[in-house]
Structures are given as structure tokens and as C-alpha cells.
Design a protein around this motif. Structure first.
Motif: not given
Ligand code: ADP
Ligand code: MG
Length: 249
Positions: A26-31, A213-214, A223-227
Motif C-alpha cells: 500500500x502507498x506509504x508502506x515500506x516492504x 520484510x519478506x 517467510x514474511x515478518x518484521x525487521x
């Protein structure tokens, strides 16, 4: 704006490179997508933009709920999508400045040319790019690092809604990585841009705050998750993710 990649399968020649990948930005997100060499990261980026060398065999790419697979690459760009290439091409004879001007005016025809020139110059200077570069042919004779900066300058001036950045850090020294990361952070926050940043080194991520983070292996997100995932990659590399991908197969 929302970019959805739904169960995407992509072939290069007869070989399947992307094997059922889904991702929503989505706009504004950082992946961030991290993954070993050859896992299909650049193929994914190019397929989203309709690169003719890659065939989508099933799945879909949607912008705000509508498939873009029937659109030409420039039509996808005009919706507000942007791709920073891992290996940008050089085009002798096309002045960088004229190129950026034409690109910007193709979707902001009301843009004031004087204001645009000033914005280009200011941003180039923030990136530590000599004014000489913007007067030269597009990427022609630029070093690897200068080409990366030239792409980030395009991002900053074009202000897309969602941008895929394919290894903006490769070929850059540590100081340049910091400058480029700072520019990406600044422009994405100011213009509410959704970012999908592809990298296989964690260094640039020490300057950024991705929410998602993917890890991509063999054409899939394993796997997907955070930092926290970045820390795992830093300490043990991709081995455990590669094993997981093989178990899933
Ligand atoms: P990454 O960006 O993750 O390093 P790529 O997407 O560049 O990976 O490549 C993934 C795999 O697809 C590699 O094995 C690569 O050799 C193969 N590949 C990419 N493009 C093509 C192509 N045009 N023709 C054949 N194989 C390709
Ligand atoms: Mg790549």
C-alpha cells in the motif's frame, strides 16, 4: 494506491522463475524483499512492469483492484508505478535532463519547467551528484554508483505512488549507501510513496525502517515478518530459508 501481486507465476523461456508469489503493497508502506542471488527478485520486478522477456503464465498484478496485465509499461507508469532497475541501461544521445523532463511532464503536464529544473538540481545536489551528470546522456559513461543515484533522482522527481527499487545499494560504497538510503526515506515519507525495496545485503537496511520484510527463495516468499528477519539473515545467512524452501517444494 494498492499494488497486489496474486499467486504470480512467471516464465523466462521455458523455465518457471516465479512460482506462486503473492504480495500486497500500500502507498506509504515500506516492504523489503531479501533473497539469495538467482531467487527471482529482478524477474518479479520486471514482470510487474510487463517486460517482454518474461511471460506471466498465471496469477495477476492489480492496481487498486484492477488488473494491469493488459496495459503497456508506460501506462502502468502513468498509474503511478515506478521501477528502479538493478542494471539501468545507458542511452547515448538522450540527455538525462530531457528524459526526466519528458517523463515528468507526461504525467504532470501542468508542471512548471523552471520549478522542475530547480527541483532536479536541488535533488541532484542532495544526492551528491555533480551537475555535469544531469547534462550528459542518460546513464552514459556513469559508474555503477552514479547510475544508482541517477535512478534515485528519477524517483525523487517523478514521485510515483508505489516504487519497486531493485538493489539500489549494489555497487555503492558505504557513504553512498547512506546518502541513497536517506534520499529514499525522505522522498517516500514526503510523498507518501509505497516502497518495495529489493536487496540481498542488510547494510542499506540499517538506515531504513521497513514495516515488512519478506525472504524470497526459488521464486517464492518463504517467510514474511518484521525487521527481526534482517537480523536472522545477518547472523545465519540464507541457508535456513533455502532449506525451508526445499522442504515446501
Ligand atoms: P535475482 O534478481 O534474485 O538475483 P533473477 O530474477 O535475476 O534473480 O534471476 C532468477 C533466475 O532466472 C536465474 O536463474 C536467472 O538465470 C534466470 N533468468 C532471469 N532472466 C532470464 C531470462 N531472460 N532467460 C532465462 N533465464 C533467466
Ligand atoms: Mg536481481
Amino acid at each position: 494506491m494498492i499494488l497486489e501481486i496474486n499467486d504470480l507465476h512467471v516464465n523466462a523461456g521455458d523455465k518457471e522463475i516465479i512460482s506462486g508469489l503473492s504480495l500486497t503493497i500500500k502507498q506509504g508502506e515500506m516492504h523489503v524483499i531479501m533473497g539469495p542471488n538467482g531467487s527471482g527478485k529482478s524477474t518479479l520486478a520486471k514482470a510487474v512492469f510487463g517486460h517482454p522477456g518474461y511471460k506471466i503464465t498465471s496469477g495477476d498484478v492489480l492496481v487498486d483492484g484492477k488488473s494491469v496485465l493488459g496495459l503497456k509499461t508506460d501506462e502502468r507508469a502513468k498509474l503511478g508505478l515506478f521501477l528502479q532497475f538493478q542494471d539501468p541501461v545507458s542511452i547515448d544521445g538522450v540527455k538525462f535532463l530531457s528524459f526526466l523532463n519528458a517523463a515528468k511532464r507526461s504525467y504532470s503536464p501542468e508542471m512548471n519547467i523552471k520549478g522542475l529544473m530547480q527541483e532536479i538540481k536541488n535533488t541532484a545536489s542532495e544526492l551528491g551528484m555533480d551537475e555535469e551528470f544531469i547534462k550528459r546522456s542518460l546513464n552514459y559513461g556513469f559508474s555503477g554508483g552514479e547510475k544508482k543515484k541517477s535512478e534515485i533522482l528519477q524517483l525523487a522527481v517523478l514521485k510515483p505512488k508505489i516504487a519497486i527499487l531493485d538493489e539500489p545499494d549494489s555497487g555503492l560504497d558505504v557513504d553512498a549507501i547512506k546518502v541513497v538510503a536517506g534520499s529514499i526515506n525522505k522522498v517516500s515519507k514526503q510523498s507518501n510513496i509505497g516502497i518495495l525495496l529489493i536487496t540481498h545485503y542488510s547494510r542499506i537496511l540499517s538506515h531504513m525502517e521497513p514495516q515488512f520484510v519478506h525472504i524470497m527463495v526459488d521464486g517464492r516468499i518463504v517467510e514474511s515478518g518484521g525487521t527481526g528477519l534482517i537480523k536472522t539473515v545477518e547472523s545465519v545467512g540464507y541457508d535456513s530459508f533455502v532449506e525451508k524452501a526445499q522442504r515446501v517444494k
